[in-house]
Design a protein around this motif. Structure first.
Motif, PDB file in Angstrom:
ATOM      1  N   PHE A 139      90.234  -4.364  13.511  1.00  0.00           N
ATOM      2  CA  PHE A 139      89.726  -5.114  12.362  1.00  0.00           C
ATOM      3  C   PHE A 139      89.150  -6.418  12.874  1.00  0.00           C
ATOM      4  CE2 PHE A 139      90.635  -8.537   9.231  1.00  0.00           C
ATOM      5  CZ  PHE A 139      89.733  -8.145   8.243  1.00  0.00           C
ATOM      6  N   ASN A 140      87.951  -6.762  12.384  1.00  0.00           N
ATOM      7  CA  ASN A 140      87.299  -8.004  12.788  1.00  0.00           C
ATOM      8  C   ASN A 140      87.287  -9.017  11.652  1.00  0.00           C
ATOM      9  OD1 ASN A 140      86.610  -7.335  15.447  1.00  0.00           O
ATOM     10  ND2 ASN A 140      84.688  -6.365  14.829  1.00  0.00           N
ATOM     11  N   ILE A 141      87.652 -10.240  11.975  1.00  0.00           N
ATOM     12  CA  ILE A 141      87.444 -11.381  11.089  1.00  0.00           C
ATOM     13  C   ILE A 141      86.154 -12.053  11.548  1.00  0.00           C
ATOM     14  CG2 ILE A 141      88.319 -13.643  10.393  1.00  0.00           C
ATOM     15  CD1 ILE A 141      91.152 -12.537  10.938  1.00  0.00           C
ATOM     16  N   THR A 174      89.188 -10.479  16.733  1.00  0.00           N
ATOM     17  CA  THR A 174      89.382  -9.025  16.763  1.00  0.00           C
ATOM     18  C   THR A 174      90.858  -8.704  16.908  1.00  0.00           C
ATOM     19  OG1 THR A 174      87.199  -8.572  17.707  1.00  0.00           O
ATOM     20  CG2 THR A 174      88.893  -6.894  18.024  1.00  0.00           C
ATOM     21  N   LEU A 175      91.355  -7.835  16.033  1.00  0.00           N
ATOM     22  CA  LEU A 175      92.731  -7.350  16.108  1.00  0.00           C
ATOM     23  C   LEU A 175      92.690  -5.849  16.398  1.00  0.00           C
ATOM     24  CD1 LEU A 175      92.496  -9.547  13.550  1.00  0.00           C
ATOM     25  CD2 LEU A 175      94.962  -9.209  13.549  1.00  0.00           C
ATOM     26  N   VAL A 176      93.285  -5.448  17.502  1.00  0.00           N
ATOM     27  CA  VAL A 176      93.347  -4.038  17.899  1.00  0.00           C
ATOM     28  C   VAL A 176      94.762  -3.529  17.655  1.00  0.00           C
ATOM     29  CG1 VAL A 176      93.256  -2.424  19.841  1.00  0.00           C
ATOM     30  CG2 VAL A 176      91.475  -4.167  19.569  1.00  0.00           C
ATOM     31  N   PHE A 177      94.875  -2.400  16.936  1.00  0.00           N
ATOM     32  CA  PHE A 177      96.177  -1.859  16.548  1.00  0.00           C
ATOM     33  C   PHE A 177      96.481  -0.592  17.338  1.00  0.00           C
ATOM     34  CE2 PHE A 177      94.123  -3.947  12.983  1.00  0.00           C
ATOM     35  CZ  PHE A 177      95.055  -4.917  12.658  1.00  0.00           C
ATOM     36  N   HIS A 178      97.678  -0.564  17.927  1.00  0.00           N
ATOM     37  CA  HIS A 178      98.097   0.603  18.698  1.00  0.00           C
ATOM     38  C   HIS A 178      99.528   0.980  18.329  1.00  0.00           C
ATOM     39  CE1 HIS A 178      99.731   2.392  22.649  1.00  0.00           C
ATOM     40  NE2 HIS A 178      99.130   3.346  21.969  1.00  0.00           N
TER      41      HIS A 178
END
Length: 256
Positions: free
Chosen positions: A126-128, A56-60
């Motif tokens: 975004f999830n891989i 999981t990539l969290v963008f801020h």
């Protein structure tokens, strides 16, 4: 990149009035993107209970202030008497340490606070997702992760290159994943920096863990692989989907 101007006017000196003049001092405001990363699974063989590997990539965008969100989360967790104000989602659901002495209502209350915090923050994710049963070995798993990450960055280059600086926060929990992240991101992006970070330091790393855990539960639910403890945590059959999965998916990264 934005800048602010400071304006100064002329003045009298020794009886002589100087012409008006302007001095602009450029104050550059860097646009910074923070990426918080968490993973579920490992690079070992697939097991029947959970064959999924998820990143999981969290963008801020740092221009979006979340100070009040963090303050509220800390206040909520203080009410729940949580040590270190740190939420680790899967142990909460499975009643594992350090939550093994809490009853189900206390644990559900903590998870609801984490849900409220995550969906209230101005973030996207975004999830891989890889089913390890489809990978013959760890090399195939690495290739699948690399391919999904590369394609996502390439498809959203305009977004990433709108920032002057990108900082990636990951606890380096898995050397294989750390290597993939470094190689792909340094190859595809510029002005990028990696920081070894602990979830206890950054609430959005806890959100990444939360989102990653909810995605894992979604995959297991769709494959009829939920464990008894995972099923029992949710009082109604549709609670997991309606209250958690649907709510979290509203924060998915959508290309503009």
């Amino acid at each position: 990149m934005h800048w602010l101007g400071c304006k100064l006017w002329g003045h009298r000196r020794r009886g002589v009035y100087s012409s008006p003049f302007f001095i602009y001092r450029r104050m550059f405001i860097l646009k910074e993107l923070s990426i918080f990363i968490d993973e579920s699974g490992d690079f070992g063989d697939a097991v029947n209970q959970s064959p999924f590997y998820i990143v999981t990539l969290v963008f801020h965008n740092q221009a979006d202030d979340i100070t009040n969100n963090i303050t509220r989360l800390k206040s909520w967790l203080a009410e729940c008497d949580i040590q270190d104000e740190y939420v680790h989602t899967h142990p909460i659901i499975r009643k594992e340490s350090p939550y093994n002495n809490l009853n189900i209502d206390e644990r559900r209350r903590i998870l609801n606070k984490m849900l409220r915090f995550t969906i209230s923050c101005p973030i996207r994710y975004f999830n891989i997702i890889v089913n390890k049963r489809e990978c013959k070995d760890r090399h195939a798993l690495s290739a699948s992760i690399s391919k999904q990450l590369s394609r996502f960055i390439e498809d959203n280059q305009e977004y990433f290159f709108s920032f002057d600086r990108i900082v990636v926060y990951y606890d380096n929990g898995q050397n294989e994943l750390s290597y993939i992240l470094n190689v792909i991101m340094h190859a595809k992006l510029t002005a990028i920096e990696f920081k070894n970070a602990s979830p206890k330091q950054y609430q959005l790393l806890q959100s990444a863990d939360f989102i990653c855990s909810i995605e894992l539960l979604k995959q297991k639910r769709e494959s009829n692989l939920l464990t008894k403890s995972e099923t029992n945590f949710f009082y109604k059959p549709q609670e997991l989907y309606k209250n958690y999965i649907k709510s979290v998916e509203k924060k998915k990264f959508i290309k503009k």
